[in-house]
Design an enzyme around this catalytic site. Structure first.
Site, PDB file in Angstrom:
ATOM      1  N   HIS A 162       0.807  -1.216   0.000  1.00 32.31           N
ATOM      2  CA  HIS A 162       0.000   0.000   0.000  1.00 32.31           C
ATOM      3  C   HIS A 162       0.841   1.269   0.000  1.00 32.31           C
ATOM      4  CE1 HIS A 162       0.389  -0.276   4.499  1.00 32.31           C
ATOM      5  NE2 HIS A 162       0.424   1.023   4.382  1.00 32.31           N
ATOM      6  N   ASP A 192       0.321  -7.656   1.447  1.00 32.96           N
ATOM      7  CA  ASP A 192       0.672  -6.241   1.574  1.00 32.96           C
ATOM      8  C   ASP A 192       2.188  -6.041   1.620  1.00 32.96           C
ATOM      9  OD1 ASP A 192       0.188  -3.526   1.675  1.00 32.96           O
ATOM     10  OD2 ASP A 192       0.059  -3.475   3.859  1.00 32.96           O
ATOM     11  N   SER A 275       4.604   2.607   7.848  1.00 29.96           N
ATOM     12  CA  SER A 275       4.319   1.460   6.992  1.00 29.96           C
ATOM     13  C   SER A 275       5.558   1.026   6.229  1.00 29.96           C
ATOM     14  CB  SER A 275       3.229   1.813   5.976  1.00 29.96           C
ATOM     15  OG  SER A 275       1.982   1.796   6.564  1.00 29.96           O
ATOM     16  N   LEU A 333      -9.189 -22.527  -7.296  1.00 27.68           N
ATOM     17  CA  LEU A 333     -10.141 -23.589  -7.612  1.00 27.68           C
ATOM     18  C   LEU A 333     -10.802 -23.379  -8.964  1.00 27.68           C
ATOM     19  CD1 LEU A 333     -11.923 -23.981  -4.158  1.00 27.68           C
ATOM     20  CD2 LEU A 333     -10.268 -25.547  -5.183  1.00 27.68           C
ATOM     21  N   GLY A 334     -10.858 -22.126  -9.399  1.00 29.76           N
ATOM     22  CA  GLY A 334     -11.513 -21.828 -10.669  1.00 29.76           C
ATOM     23  C   GLY A 334     -13.005 -21.644 -10.530  1.00 29.76           C
TER      24      GLY A 334
END
Length: 445
Positions: A162, A192, A275, A333-334
């Site tokens: 971010h 992140d 951050s 999984l699709g």
């Protein structure tokens, strides 16, 4: 998670982890100002002050009670006693500080100086054409980063996703104040994390990672970063490890919950701009990358000392993939799906035909052709309740469980088809990146 971008908006989000870089708006001639409050002892009410004055005025004390002394002997000196103030925290900080950087997010601004140009006789159309062909870059936000690797003159820096999100260009400011152009190597929104690289010929210090599994609740934790931006670069705060494995919700840029993250909780002060900075132990090892904090709960109650960091063991796993591949490859999984909780109880019975004992899971809305789920026999309106023997309460739980596996792993799955409980094996041969290209839906896995 902790970047100072859009700081005002983030402070109003309740019960969410708050990213922290420092917003800076120079083009609009508005600079963020920090109010510094002096801590002074105040009077305990006007009555106390007035009573004291009245007492001295009526006590008969006069100036003769105070010796006149001499003003010519102003010879007070400092003591020659030397105090050794070195501590484990000081040594740890000195070991890592050279590896700390500020990360500046530069973005193209759409603002136009047409009004100013017209005042000086500039044609608005020519101004518009000029600005569109060569848009100026402005500092949108600032965060922190840690130099963790050098390969020749190339230095690699870990920070938060971010912090770099939406950037047109990136700049790094070293602990010595030198500014370097940075290139994005790769980023991962799920964890992140992001990796940058710079010309690191002038960078001499490289931080090392400790084992985050070995940290203990109550041990000293030190946070280093750039709170409120590079003006306060390499700031150190101290606290303790409050919890080793705390689960918090994660959201994307649209505010949609994308899953849960297992993080380190600390009470070391973490502010906007921290951050991507380092959470270190007293040995000077990075045990986490600071990412977020809780400022208030759902009711708006203010919270202090609840900051979070991504554990170093996860950081190392992700940044190695980002350097090698530029992205993190995860199985899928699709399918597209919705939470069972979002389906009315009447439809759960009439459409899904679920027994009343089933109250949690995800409903398959579609399965891509040749996807792992399709090959395993799943179809529309099937309800997945377990993956790998673990119960699924909602879509974020499904993602969390799925992301623990690797491509080509085979995992057991329990689901309900037309109300009947079934178990199957799914071979995870599809990646989430392939899924995003082949399907469009609110929730995908």
């Amino acid at each position: 998670m902790m970047d100072n971008n859009n700081q005002n908006n983030q402070s109003n989000d309740n019960n969410q982890t708050t990213p922290t870089p420092q917003t800076r708006k120079r083009g609009g001639l508005t600079l963020t100002k920090v109010a510094v409050t002096a801590l002074v002892a105040g009077l305990l009410g006007g009555g106390a002050a007035y009573g004291g004055i009245t007492y001295f005025n009526n006590s008969g004390i006069n100036d003769t009670a105070v010796p006149s002394g001499s003003n010519s002997t102003g010879n007070t000196k400092t003591s020659n006693v030397t105090v050794n103030v070195n501590s484990q925290s000081t040594k740890a900080f000195n070991k890592v500080k050279g590896a700390m950087v500020s990360v500046v997010n530069l973005q193209k601004q759409s603002s136009s100086n047409s009004t100013l140009g017209q005042l000086f006789g500039q044609d608005s159309s020519s101004s518009s054409n000029s600005s569109s062909s060569k848009a100026a870059l402005e500092e949108a936000s600032e965060g922190s980063g840690v130099v963790y690797k050098k390969d020749g003159n190339t230095a690699y820096i870990v920070t938060n996703n971010h912090v770099v999100s939406g950037s047109s260009a990136l700049r790094v400011v070293t602990s010595s104040g030198k500014q370097l152009q940075a290139k994005l190597v790769g980023k991962d929104s799920v964890t992140d994390l992001a990796v940058l690289k710079v010309n690191g010929a002038s960078l001499k210090t490289v931080a090392s990672f400790g084992n985050s599994d070995d940290i203990k609740v109550g041990e000293t934790a030190l946070a280093i970063g750039s709170p409120l931006g590079s003006q306060y670069a390499t700031s150190l705060t101290e606290g303790i490890i409050s919890a080793k494995k705390r689960t918090i919700e994660t959201t994307n840029s649209a505010g949609t919950q994308t899953g849960n993250a297992t993080v380190i909780q600390t009470d070391a002060a973490i502010n906007p701009g921290n951050s991507g900075g380092a959470l270190i132990n007293v040995g000077g090892q990075v045990v986490g990358i600071t990412s977020s904090k809780i400022a208030s709960d759902a009711e708006g109650t203010s919270v202090e000392g609840m900051g979070f960091a991504i554990p170093s063991n996860e950081v190392v796993n992700i940044i190695n993939q980002l350097v090698k591949k530029g992205k993190v490859v995860r199985p899928a999984l699709g399918i597209t799906y919705v939470d069972l909780a979002n389906v009315s109880s009447s439809q759960q019975k009439s459409v899904l035909k679920l027994p009343s004992s089933v109250d949690a899971g995800v409903v398959v809305m579609s399965a891509s052709a040749d996807s792992p789920a399709k090959k395993a026999g799943l179809a529309k309106y099937d309800v997945i309740t377990e993956l790998g023997g673990h119960q699924i309460s909602d879509q974020s739980t499904l993602r969390d469980l799925l992301y623990k596996y690797k491509l080509n792993d085979t995992v057991s799955m329990t689901y309900y088809h037309n109300g009947k409980k079934q178990t199957t094996k799914v071979k995870l041969t599809e990646t989430s990146s392939q899924l995003s290209k082949s399907t469009t839906a609110t929730s995908e896995s």
